[in-house]
Motif scaffolding. Structure first.
Motif, short mmCIF file in Angstrom:
data_model
loop_
_atom_site.label_atom_id
_atom_site.label_comp_id
_atom_site.label_asym_id
_atom_site.label_seq_id
_atom_site.Cartn_x
_atom_site.Cartn_y
_atom_site.Cartn_z
N HIS A 45 49.17 38.00 55.34
CA HIS A 45 49.39 36.57 55.50
C HIS A 45 50.61 36.32 56.39
CE1 HIS A 45 51.12 32.66 54.18
NE2 HIS A 45 49.88 32.27 54.43
N TRP A 48 49.70 36.94 59.93
CA TRP A 48 48.86 35.85 60.43
C TRP A 48 49.72 34.63 60.78
CZ3 TRP A 48 47.50 31.07 58.08
CH2 TRP A 48 46.52 30.38 58.78
N ARG A 52 50.16 33.41 64.91
CA ARG A 52 49.32 32.28 65.35
C ARG A 52 50.08 31.29 66.16
NH1 ARG A 52 49.24 27.64 61.15
NH2 ARG A 52 50.71 28.43 59.68
#
Length: 52
Positions: A45, A48, A52
């Motif tokens: 997580h 990510w 991003r």
């Protein structure tokens, strides 16, 4: 902040990386819960969020 440093932090200290990227918000809370359950989902997580 340097992207490489954020990725390294996301691997070793996921909540710190999420905090540096997005501040104290819902993403940080989600990451802390994931890290408390198991370390690997918290790390994924954090990666990510930081990429991003």
């Amino acid at each position: 902040m340097n992207r490489l440093l954020l990725i390294l932090l996301a691997i070793f200290l996921p909540p710190v990386a999420v905090f540096l990227k997005g501040g104290a918000g819902k993403e940080l809370l989600i990451n802390i819960v994931l890290c408390l359950l198991f370390f690997f989902p918290g790390m994924v997580h954090a990666l990510w969020v930081c990429t991003r």
